[in-house]
Design an enzyme around this catalytic site. Structure first.
Site, PDB file in Angstrom:
ATOM      1  CB  ALA A  94      -4.043 -15.942   2.614  1.00 23.95           C
TER       2      ALA A  94
ATOM      3  N   PRO B 273      -2.053 -16.257  -3.171  1.00 30.56           N
ATOM      4  CG  PRO B 273      -0.684 -17.273  -4.881  1.00 30.56           C
ATOM      5  CD  PRO B 273      -0.877 -16.077  -3.944  1.00 30.56           C
TER       6      PRO B 273
ATOM      7  CE  LYS C 137       5.142 -14.497   1.781  1.00 32.14           C
ATOM      8  NZ  LYS C 137       4.721 -14.792   0.220  1.00 32.14           N
TER       9      LYS C 137
ATOM     10  NE  ARG D  16      -4.863 -11.541  -4.729  1.00 27.87           N
ATOM     11  CZ  ARG D  16      -3.809 -12.016  -4.591  1.00 27.87           C
ATOM     12  NH1 ARG D  16      -3.404 -12.470  -5.876  1.00 27.87           N
ATOM     13  NH2 ARG D  16      -2.928 -12.040  -3.619  1.00 27.87           N
TER      14      ARG D  16
ATOM     15  CB  CYS E 229       8.163  -8.934  -2.364  1.00 23.71           C
ATOM     16  SG  CYS E 229       6.494  -8.445  -3.444  1.00 23.71           S
TER      17      CYS E 229
END
Length: 486
Positions: free
Chosen positions: A110, A112, A115, A138, A231
């Protein structure tokens, strides 16, 4: 920009005649985007107050491009949690996971929080959002973004996915796996990623992805949806990973994520449930997926259903690269039963009278039976949460505040979770007022209107920023020092 030769060769094989257009897109600048927080306002409301010349992202219902010269993280609206700064194509996964209020949702990788915050907005405070990241540092950044967005039903965890399975087998209605990947789609935005690609390559990440997606599938309930995204452009990490999941977990099946599948892939029969979902989505969202490409089963000798997964190419859309696959666990899959966690009665009895008195001032229903007490801090737990014992938890529920001797101090997280209409002692500032910045820097400000003594909710243009304490004309700034404007 100089691309790695091995990467260029791979892309030429995949894109063929389109490769030249792909390489040319690197001459264009990366486009910045922001996604508005629909927990706090809608598109029309934001467009009226936006300090920037913005342009809608055509494929995201609440996404906007902003001019390169602007710095949206240096505006009071950012500190009010009105939007999240996010690359436009990266908005797609959370946008396409069909979350409904009341769902139990997991964002497995999840940090930073880009989403997670959108998934939380879709839940509208109902159900539960578990946001996990294996990195503790993070996960702390993730927690801040979730609190800044005003999320009322979060659980923020920092665990390896395998550790979560013991607690959450068959628990979630919806799961998002935005998997760690080789990052090929981010080369234009962050050229430094190319060094990481040259060091680790595709195989390193593909191994991780296969491990993670299998674990995620175990935590999904029958009939639940899992959205897998990366990505990167790599066929091994995208279609290859989904093919692997289907082979290992026959209870999982690919379903179309966008209504273009109705028009572009007519040879693949759709279930009536999917047709209705897509048609409802089309009627509700008013977006365009023009430029989106479909998955390529032939690249991995995979099943034809892979054609319903999605590829976003930077030469086709105004954004970077992404891959998205929406899957569902069949209703016939075996299910698990989870007993909801019940707050011990002794903890409910520990709630101070000062805290109860403060809660009565809120136009926000707070069920005292869902409040847990830890070291004098009060947390409002989401409904239907299971026992989290044994997990490394950064936040369980909404932090309401802290009980101190003869008083209760409301939290920064509570301030962000409130609407101005839910508290009766408001001090509202214009975004153009210099006192807004002073407040956000934790400096003293002069209260220029009559307020009641006690806790004041300081707002910018009607949106809460944080609390302050007012007493006989004197104001004490209570904005969280760790969040202050630097």
């Amino acid at each position: 920009m100089r691309l790695p030769e091995e990467f260029k060769k791979r892309m030429q094989e995949m894109l063929s005649d389109e490769y030249e257009a792909y390489e040319k897109c690197y001459e264009e600048k990366h486009r910045g985007g922001l996604r508005i927080n629909t927990l706090k306002l809608n598109n029309e409301e934001f467009e009226k107050i936006s300090p920037y010349e913005i342009k809608r992202v055509p494929f995201i219902p609440n996404g906007y491009y902003y001019p390169e010269k602007e710095q949206p993280a240096r505006h009071p609206y950012y500190f009010g949690g009105l939007y999240y700064i996010q690359e436009p194509s990266a908005m797609t996964p959370a946008s396409l996971l069909p979350v409904e209020p009341g769902d139990k949702v997991l964002d497995l990788c999840a940090a930073p929080g880009g989403k997670s915050t959108e998934l939380a907005a879709k839940l509208q405070g109902e159900g539960v959002l578990v946001a996990n990241d294996i990195s503790n540092s993070r996960a702390k950044a993730l927690l801040k973004n979730i609190e800044l967005f005003g999320v009322r039903n979060p659980v923020v965890v920092s665990e390896a996915p395998a550790k979560l399975v013991n607690t959450f087998t068959g628990y979630f209605d919806k799961i998002l796996v935005d998997a760690p990947c080789s990052g090929e789609g981010m080369f234009r935005k962050s050229p430094a990623i190319m060094k990481n690609w040259e060091q680790y390559g595709v195989d390193y990440y593909n191994k991780l992805q296969k491990e993670i997606i299998l674990l995620a599938a175990k935590m999904l309930k029958p009939g639940g949806y899992l959205l897998y995204s990366t990505c990167t452009f790599s066929k091994e990490e995208n279609e290859g990973t989904v093919k692997f999941l289907l082979e290992e977990e026959p209870e999982m099946e690919i379903v179309p994520a966008i209504w273009n599948s109705l028009e572009n892939q007519p040879e693949y029969p759709l279930r009536e449930e999917d047709r209705v979902r897509l048609e409802n989505m089309k009627e509700r969202n008013h977006v365009s997926y023009e430029g989106f490409d479909f998955g390529k089963p032939e690249w991995v000798e995979g099943p034809k259903e892979l054609v319903h997964t999605l590829r976003l190419w930077p030469q086709r859309i105004e954004g970077e690269g992404h891959y998205v696959a929406l899957l569902r666990k069949k209703e016939t899959a075996s299910s698990s039963h989870h007993e909801p966690y019940r707050v011990p009665a002794k903890e409910t009895k520990q709630i101070s009278e000062e805290a109860k008195e403060f809660f009565q001032k809120l136009r926000l229903p707070i069920d005292l039976n869902r409040i847990t007490v830890k070291e004098d801090r009060l947390y409002l737990l989401p409904e239907d949460l299971v026992d989290l014992k044994g997990l490394r938890i950064l936040r369980s529920g909404l932090l309401l505040g802290e009980m101190k001797k003869n008083r209760f101090e409301p939290s920064q997280a509570l301030a962000c979770a409130l609407k101005a209409s839910e508290y009766d002692n408001i001090y509202n500032l214009s975004s153009k007022d210099e006192d807004v910045i002073r407040y956000l820097k934790c400096e003293s400000i002069e209260i220029k209107k009559e307020c009641k003594d006690g806790w004041i909710l300081v707002c910018v243009d009607g949106y809460p920023l944080g609390f302050g304490k007012y007493n006989k004309g004197s104001f004490k700034n209570k904005y969280l020092p760790g969040w202050r404007w630097m």
